[in-house]
Design an enzyme around this catalytic site. Structure first.
Site, PDB file in Angstrom:
ATOM      1  N   LYS A 250     -44.194  -4.771  62.194  1.00 58.61           N
ATOM      2  CA  LYS A 250     -43.753  -6.038  61.577  1.00 58.61           C
ATOM      3  C   LYS A 250     -44.497  -7.139  61.354  1.00 58.61           C
ATOM      4  CE  LYS A 250     -38.450  -5.470  61.820  1.00 58.61           C
ATOM      5  NZ  LYS A 250     -37.402  -6.012  62.452  1.00 58.61           N
TER       6      LYS A 250
ATOM      7  N   ARG B 187     -36.475   0.904  67.901  1.00 58.54           N
ATOM      8  CA  ARG B 187     -36.558   1.325  66.491  1.00 58.54           C
ATOM      9  C   ARG B 187     -37.927   1.119  66.097  1.00 58.54           C
ATOM     10  NH1 ARG B 187     -36.469  -0.806  61.336  1.00 58.54           N
ATOM     11  NH2 ARG B 187     -35.372   0.128  59.699  1.00 58.54           N
TER      12      ARG B 187
HETATM   13  C1  8Y4 Z   1     -43.724  -3.001  58.152  1.00 59.91           C
HETATM   14  C2  8Y4 Z   1     -42.573  -1.958  58.413  1.00 59.91           C
HETATM   15  C3  8Y4 Z   1     -43.256  -4.282  57.999  1.00 59.91           C
HETATM   16  C4  8Y4 Z   1     -41.167  -2.386  58.302  1.00 59.91           C
HETATM   17  C5  8Y4 Z   1     -41.977  -4.623  58.044  1.00 59.91           C
HETATM   18  C6  8Y4 Z   1     -41.033  -3.653  57.997  1.00 59.91           C
HETATM   19  C7  8Y4 Z   1     -34.648  -3.809  61.771  1.00 59.91           C
HETATM   20  C8  8Y4 Z   1     -33.624  -3.122  61.035  1.00 59.91           C
HETATM   21  C9  8Y4 Z   1     -34.961  -3.220  59.845  1.00 59.91           C
HETATM   22  C10 8Y4 Z   1     -34.231  -4.413  63.216  1.00 59.91           C
HETATM   23  C11 8Y4 Z   1     -32.211  -3.214  63.214  1.00 59.91           C
HETATM   24  C12 8Y4 Z   1     -38.643  -3.438  58.867  1.00 59.91           C
HETATM   25  C13 8Y4 Z   1     -33.120  -2.014  59.277  1.00 59.91           C
HETATM   26  C14 8Y4 Z   1     -37.094  -4.125  58.610  1.00 59.91           C
HETATM   27  N1  8Y4 Z   1     -35.530  -4.006  60.829  1.00 59.91           N
HETATM   28  N2  8Y4 Z   1     -32.248  -2.610  61.902  1.00 59.91           N
HETATM   29  N3  8Y4 Z   1     -33.653  -2.727  60.136  1.00 59.91           N
HETATM   30  N4  8Y4 Z   1     -33.255  -4.031  63.742  1.00 59.91           N
HETATM   31  N5  8Y4 Z   1     -31.023  -3.142  63.932  1.00 59.91           N
HETATM   32  N6  8Y4 Z   1     -39.722  -4.103  58.302  1.00 59.91           N
HETATM   33  O1  8Y4 Z   1     -35.215  -5.275  63.650  1.00 59.91           O
HETATM   34  O2  8Y4 Z   1     -38.442  -2.479  59.398  1.00 59.91           O
HETATM   35  S1  8Y4 Z   1     -35.951  -3.134  58.275  1.00 59.91           S
END
Ligand code: 8Y4
Length: 281
Positions: free
Chosen positions: A226, A260
């Site tokens: 992130k 996660r």
């Molecule tokens: C690069 C890769 C940059 C991924 C941003 C991202 C969470 C979640 C997401 C979390 C829970 C993400 C579905 C966002 N984040 N579920 N989900 N907790 N429970 N962004 O922090 O991965 S999606």
């Protein structure tokens, strides 16, 4: 700490949180796999699942909605088409816990019928019928905090006290869940790193994670790749591996029971070292 229950296929499920567990991310949207835009297929997804399980994931998180800032809104049909066949395919092949990353009651229901074991809702069961459906399905739920919506959340994150405000929100959602008939033992909490928070807010939450862990509810943390990692390192998404693993380790040290992540093997190595330290005399 463990959650024992049956899924809708009648299988006994056990989420053992006596040691920290790894949730591997399988995002089945065209912009996912962090190699954005590339062709994806069910086969590729299943190979990814197999690899994550071999590397030490116990939960696979399957999502069909991109919740990145400014991501397009997906329709119910699109989400069902992406998620349900994949839940079915993973269920057929692997005996892992399947988490469904959605906010929609119909996606919860169809996924549960296809064998999903856990509901992961970044909107904490606030969408129409989500709460009632989760209670009826009898699956554990991860309640996540978000300020605003995915479309607007990074425009102007604002808190007086981010820890207090996230805690207040989660307490309200716990109360709503208990009233709707979701058992207390089925609730998992998540501060929602990156969801309507500045880099500073994210690190304040990470630093104070023990506050949430002390609630007695298991805490899940997602920070893999992130922007809170990217901002500190000043690195693009494909160079955030070590930062992400370090963040996962800090989360676990501060009480997280589930992390996660995209990079399961590397995170598993870090958590083995943490576990070795915990286990020594
Ligand atoms: C690069 C890769 C940059 C991924 C941003 C991202 C969470 C979640 C997401 C979390 C829970 C993400 C579905 C966002 N984040 N579920 N989900 N907790 N429970 N962004 O922090 O991965 S999606």
């Amino acid at each position: 700490m463990q959650i024992a229950y049956k899924n809708l296929l009648g299988s006994d499920r056990l989420l053992d949180l006596s040691t920290p567990q790894i949730m591997g991310i399988l995002n089945f949207t065209p912009d996912s796999f962090s190699d954005s835009g590339r062709f994806f297929s069910r086969d590729k997804a299943l190979r990814q699942v197999e690899k994550m399980l071999q590397e030490g994931a116990t939960i696979i998180d399957i999502g069909g909605e991109s919740t990145r800032p400014n991501a397009p809104v997906v329709t119910l049909e699109q989400e069902l088409d992406r998620v349900v066949p994949l839940v079915e395919a993973v269920r057929q092949r692997f005996d892992c816990l399947i988490s469904v990353d959605s906010s929609k009651a119909d996606v919860f229901r169809q996924s549960a019928k296809a064998g999903a074991d856990l509901l992961n809702d970044v909107r904490a069961l606030t969408e129409p019928l989500a709460l009632e459906t989760a209670a009826e399905l009898g699956l554990p739920v991860c309640l996540m905090h978000m300020q605003g919506s995915p479309q607007t959340m990074q425009q102007r994150p604002d808190y007086d006290d981010v820890v207090e405000e996230v805690a207040d929100f989660l307490n309200q959602r716990i109360f709503a869940c208990l009233n709707a008939g979701v058992p207390q033992s089925h609730l998992i909490l998540d501060v929602g790193l990156g969801f309507g928070k500045t880099v500073e807010h994210n690190f304040q939450l990470l630093k104070n994670l023990h506050h949430f862990a002390q609630s007695g509810y298991p805490v899940l943390v997602g920070l893999s790749r992130k922007s809170m990692i990217g901002a500190v390192l000043d690195k693009p998404v494909e160079q955030r591996l070590i930062g992400s693993v370090t963040g996962a380790l800090l989360a676990v040290q501060n009480g997280a029971k589930i992390v996660r992540v995209h990079d399961v093997g590397e995170t598993a190595d870090a958590l083995k070292i943490w576990q070795a330290m915990q286990n020594c005399e």
